[in-house]
Scaffold this active site. Structure first.
Site, short mmCIF file in Angstrom:
data_model
loop_
_atom_site.label_atom_id
_atom_site.label_comp_id
_atom_site.label_asym_id
_atom_site.label_seq_id
_atom_site.Cartn_x
_atom_site.Cartn_y
_atom_site.Cartn_z
N GLY A 121 0.82 -1.22 0.00
CA GLY A 121 0.00 0.00 0.00
C GLY A 121 0.85 1.26 0.00
O GLY A 121 0.39 2.32 0.44
N GLY A 141 -1.49 7.39 0.88
CA GLY A 141 -1.98 7.34 2.26
C GLY A 141 -0.92 6.96 3.28
O GLY A 141 0.23 7.40 3.21
N ILE A 142 -1.33 6.13 4.24
CA ILE A 142 -0.44 5.77 5.33
C ILE A 142 0.76 4.97 4.81
O ILE A 142 1.89 5.15 5.29
CB ILE A 142 -1.22 4.97 6.41
CG1 ILE A 142 -2.28 5.89 7.06
CG2 ILE A 142 -0.28 4.44 7.49
CD1 ILE A 142 -3.24 5.18 8.01
N TYR A 157 -15.46 -4.80 6.81
CA TYR A 157 -14.32 -3.95 7.17
C TYR A 157 -13.96 -4.16 8.64
O TYR A 157 -12.80 -4.41 8.97
CB TYR A 157 -14.62 -2.48 6.89
CG TYR A 157 -13.39 -1.63 7.19
CD1 TYR A 157 -12.34 -1.59 6.30
CD2 TYR A 157 -13.28 -0.93 8.38
CE1 TYR A 157 -11.19 -0.87 6.58
CE2 TYR A 157 -12.14 -0.20 8.67
CZ TYR A 157 -11.10 -0.17 7.76
OH TYR A 157 -9.96 0.54 8.04
N LYS A 202 -10.39 -6.12 10.24
CA LYS A 202 -9.44 -5.54 11.18
C LYS A 202 -9.45 -6.30 12.51
O LYS A 202 -8.41 -6.44 13.16
CB LYS A 202 -9.75 -4.05 11.39
CG LYS A 202 -9.58 -3.21 10.12
CD LYS A 202 -8.14 -3.26 9.59
CE LYS A 202 -7.91 -2.29 8.43
NZ LYS A 202 -6.51 -2.30 7.94
#
Lengths: 260, 260
Positions: free
Chosen positions: B11, B15-16, B157, B161
């Site tokens: 990723g 973003g992060i 979602y 997590k």
């Protein structure tokens, strides 16, 4: 990474406090050590002798700190063998008094790091007694609290760390307008000068931890996390208790959730 | 601090993940980016295009990584708007497949960091469904799992997590003989390219978080903690899920324990 920062570290003369002082120095910080005993030469830039069980001594520390402070590491703590009253005084009530008294000297964006413990992990299950201790504001009232709540030496140690962790979470937004955050680091068994005191009081429970771990923790295993929390990289971490224990907290959580 | 280390970051294009890549680079690491999209020029030393919802693509990533790896940061994740099956595939089942496949290439003492979420905080209360997902070993079985368990997009979602955090704790000692540790970082609401997707699906719940916080988190608030966990200073931290959320996790814990 801590270049130009002034960091106050209690318990800096030995054990985890000394390792934190060495780590902070190596990262460029100016270290003010607060302890009953004088730290080894070169470990800190200023030494303030103090007894965190006495209000006058705590207040004198605050007076002796010149200039502004960027981080406060509350590392000093007594083992159960020192007795219920002293343990609650030094590990929580005195620690909190020092922290609140130092607040006016903290810079914007300062960090407060409390040394919790795996022993404080069960705070939520003891929340009534924890709340009662949070309400004890004077060091002089601790002895009466112990009598009233039937707190013995071993329980005093657990309770002191439970209260410290609970208070850390409770204060999550208390000083947010000044950008000041407070977090806790919770070691499991660590080989320090007071490690034998724990084995003496906690007996089988402490031995069981050591059977599960492949080695005891070292003070140097804990210091880098404390130093990280002192620096700006932790700015968005608030009211968090971080285990640093070789996996013991995870083990407890998995067992209680039936994951294994 | 990460000088000479090779770090794989999924990723990493935005973003992060992109913030983690920039942080790792600034600390001296060699960064291998894994993403569907190409990262901005200069952000990484090697780019491997991959789709973490497909087994062949994941296995190709492992083949494309040359040499040894010191840390794996599993940052890639999809928001609920991408649909239940894809969300569970990319955020958990595919992530786990990549991690297990990469293990032979990890050095002694390597670190694995998973991007959890405040959304996964309640894993212990959903442990039966979490356990059922932990038992899903093939990406091809995810669609049937969603049907069987009545998992919709929003639930997918949260569950992805929850499972990621539970797995992180469960694996606390799995690779201990090689000194390999795995931990998780759990952000609260962070302003990233997928932030609007969360608001769209989670609605009021996400808005409530934003009322309690004085600002949204930024990707740059999360990256330093991920980088710290990649380095040797975190060697004694295992199976820990660290909130990095401006105090939201502390707020939830205090409320549920009746501390406020």
């Amino acid at each position: 990474m801590l270049q130009g920062k002034t960091i106050v570290i209690t318990g800096a003369a030995s054990g985890i406090g000394a390792a934190c002082a060495a780590e902070a120095k190596s990262l460029g910080a100016r270290v003010i050590a607060v302890d009953r005993n004088e730290p080894p030469a070169g470990l800190c830039d200023q030494f303030i002798r103090a007894d965190l069980s006495r209000a006058e001594s705590i207040d004198a520390v605050v007076g002796d700190i010149q200039g502004r402070v960027d981080a406060l590491c509350n590392i000093a703590g007594l083992p159960p063998t020192r007795g219920d009253v002293l343990v609650l005084q030094v590990n929580f009530v005195g620690l909190r008094r020092l922290t609140l008294s130092l607040l006016p000297k903290l810079n914007e964006g300062a960090s407060i790091v409390n040394l919790g413990s795996l022993a404080g992990f069960g705070w939520a299950g003891q929340v009534d007694q924890v709340r009662a201790l949070l309400d004890v504001n004077s060091l002089d009232d601790v002895a009466a609290f112990c009598t009233q709540h039937g707190v013995d030496d071993a329980r005093a140690y657990f309770l002191s760390k439970e209260a410290l962790i609970a208070w850390t979470l409770q204060m999550r937004w208390q000083w947010r307008a000044r950008g000041i955050r407070m977090n806790a680091v919770s070691p499991g068994p660590v080989e320090t000068p007071i490690h034998q005191d724990f084995l003496q009081t906690l007996g089988e429970r402490a031995e069981e931890d050591m059977r599960l771990l492949e080695r005891a923790g070292q003070a140097e295993d804990i210091a880098p996390l404390v130093a990280f929390l002192c620096g700006e990289g932790s700015r968005w971490i608030r009211g968090v208790n971080i285990p640093c224990d070789g996996g013991m907290a995870a083990h407890i959580l998995c067992q209680s959730a039936g994951l294994d």
